[in-house]
Scaffold this motif. Structure first.
Motif, PDB file in Angstrom:
ATOM      1  N   ALA A   1       0.835  -1.209   0.000  1.00  0.00           N
ATOM      2  CA  ALA A   1       0.000   0.000   0.000  1.00  0.00           C
ATOM      3  C   ALA A   1       0.863   1.248   0.000  1.00  0.00           C
ATOM      4  N   LYS A   2       2.044   1.160   0.610  1.00  0.00           N
ATOM      5  CA  LYS A   2       2.897   2.337   0.743  1.00  0.00           C
ATOM      6  C   LYS A   2       3.846   2.518  -0.445  1.00  0.00           C
TER       7      LYS A   2
ATOM      8  N   VAL B   1      -0.396  -4.739 -11.167  1.00  0.00           N
ATOM      9  CA  VAL B   1      -0.763  -5.819 -10.251  1.00  0.00           C
ATOM     10  C   VAL B   1      -0.896  -5.275  -8.831  1.00  0.00           C
ATOM     11  N   VAL B   2       0.043  -4.397  -8.449  1.00  0.00           N
ATOM     12  CA  VAL B   2       0.004  -3.832  -7.094  1.00  0.00           C
ATOM     13  C   VAL B   2      -1.290  -3.047  -6.897  1.00  0.00           C
ATOM     14  N   SER B   3      -1.697  -2.292  -7.924  1.00  0.00           N
ATOM     15  CA  SER B   3      -2.934  -1.508  -7.811  1.00  0.00           C
ATOM     16  C   SER B   3      -4.122  -2.437  -7.571  1.00  0.00           C
ATOM     17  N   VAL B   4      -4.148  -3.556  -8.278  1.00  0.00           N
ATOM     18  CA  VAL B   4      -5.260  -4.495  -8.089  1.00  0.00           C
ATOM     19  C   VAL B   4      -5.208  -5.095  -6.680  1.00  0.00           C
TER      20      VAL B   4
ATOM     21  N   GLY C   1      -1.051 -17.228  -2.680  1.00  0.00           N
ATOM     22  CA  GLY C   1      -2.242 -17.751  -3.351  1.00  0.00           C
ATOM     23  C   GLY C   1      -2.956 -16.649  -4.109  1.00  0.00           C
ATOM     24  N   LEU C   2      -3.042 -15.487  -3.474  1.00  0.00           N
ATOM     25  CA  LEU C   2      -3.751 -14.369  -4.092  1.00  0.00           C
ATOM     26  C   LEU C   2      -3.030 -13.922  -5.371  1.00  0.00           C
TER      27      LEU C   2
ATOM     28  N   GLY D   1      -3.770 -14.017 -11.880  1.00  0.00           N
ATOM     29  CA  GLY D   1      -3.485 -14.239 -13.300  1.00  0.00           C
ATOM     30  C   GLY D   1      -2.412 -13.277 -13.783  1.00  0.00           C
ATOM     31  N   PHE D   2      -2.654 -12.504 -14.823  1.00  0.00           N
ATOM     32  CA  PHE D   2      -1.699 -11.598 -15.472  1.00  0.00           C
ATOM     33  C   PHE D   2      -0.585 -12.377 -16.179  1.00  0.00           C
TER      34      PHE D   2
END
Ligand code: UDP
Ligand code: MG
Length: 319
Positions: A89-90, A171-174, A187-188, A193-194
């Protein structure tokens, strides 16, 4: 170390720490040294997961020396998964690398992760352990059992996977929008995907101290890893119920027949065995349902994943 104006970093590295005071200094020398040759502006986000030793004061000292470092402190131990999500988040980088704070994830691998990402055709680069298990024999056996069960139930291949990854900003934004409380980071990331690729690495020895996972924490993580991605255990329960029904139907017919023909029934053993079997099947099923309900309860409460009690001053605030 020189004070460097951080600017907008291209690369962020997220490191969780729990009672690692003795060697954070060494870790935070080795990691910048491995990134500097890449000549990319970078930042390192260190998350103190409620350490009870001197980890936080060490981290603060390091932050004062180097403006590329930032630290966040949790109000208590929330677990590594929560620490990683706080770091994500940071992080402000275009690519974010998550890795352990005990040098078991070798800093040399960072260059390979970044090189793979810079080719521009992947969003996630996984660092996969070449020799999957490096714990004691018992831990290895437990890990192998867990990964086999996990693969059977969820269809995800996790053996050798680690929390050592490079994630593109997309990916980080998602990931940052995912609100689930009980997190199983690996797992997440798999579930997302991506476009992805992997590089392999050999797990190094711990730089000092010992593994911070208690058996309880590991069990909880294993359970989360399964229950967060599949409801298969609940279906197993239903299947078991059907199986018992299939067995008990002829038995019921036989019992009825014997009653109707007035034959003496000396079925004590059968009754006891059936009671025991059904009793345990029902209890196990209730337990499985309970685990899922506990998970729902946790999500419904919607408490934050972690609480931050302190943060290091931002780079901009310092000279
Ligand atoms: N860690 C954490 N919170 C915890 C347990 C561990 O932040 O509750 C950190 C720990 O400081 C280390 C990383 O997670 O940087 C990996 O932990 P550890 O080395 O204990 O795990 P292992 O290598 O045995 O899987
Ligand atoms: Mg470790």
């Amino acid at each position: 170390m020189n004070v460097v104006n951080p600017g907008q970093p291209i690369l962020s590295v997220v490191l969780p720490f729990y009672n690692e005071a003795d060697h954070v200094g060494r870790v935070l020398t080795a990691i910048p040294a491995a990134i500097e040759p890449l000549q990319l502006p970078f930042e390192i986000i260190m998350v103190d997961d409620g350490s009870t030793d001197g980890t936080w004061s060490e981290l603060q000292t390091l932050c004062h020396r180097d403006a590329r470092l930032q630290a966040v402190r949790f109000s208590r131990n929330f677990g590594k998964e929560a620490a990683l999500s706080a770091g994500l988040a940071k992080a402000r980088g275009q690519a974010v690398i998550t890795m352990d704070g005990d040098l078991q994830h070798p800093p040399e691998v960072i260059a390979r992760l970044v090189a793979r990402w810079q080719r521009g055709d992947v969003d996630i680069v996984d660092a996969v352990k070449r020799h999957a298990n490096r714990g004691g024999p018992l831990k290895n056996l437990a890990a192998t059992l867990f990964y086999t069960l996990h693969r059977r139930l969820t269809g995800m291949e996790m053996n050798g996977s680690s929390d050592f990854k490079l994630l593109d900003r997309r990916v980080v934004s998602v990931l940052n929008t995912m609100g689930e409380r009980r997190l199983f980071f690996r797992g997440l990331c798999d579930w997302l995907g991506f476009r992805r690729d992997l590089v392999t690495f050999d797990v190094a020895d711990r730089v000092g101290g010992r593994s911070k996972w208690s058996l309880k924490q590991l069990l909880r993580l294993a359970l989360n890893g399964i229950t967060a991605f599949t409801s298969a255990p609940l279906h197993v329960t239903t299947g078991l119920g059907c199986l018992f029904l299939a067995f008990s139907a002829p038995l019921a017919v036989q019992t009825l027949y014997m009653k109707l023909t007035a034959q003496a029934v000396s079925g004590f053993t059968t009754v006891i065995l059936l009671l025991l079997m059904l009793g345990s099947a029902i209890l196990i099923s209730l337990g499985i349902i309970g685990i899922y309900i506990a998970q729902i309860f946790d999500e419904v409460k919607a408490r934050p994943r972690y609480l931050v009690s302190e943060q290091s001053e931002t780079g901009e605030g310092r000279s």
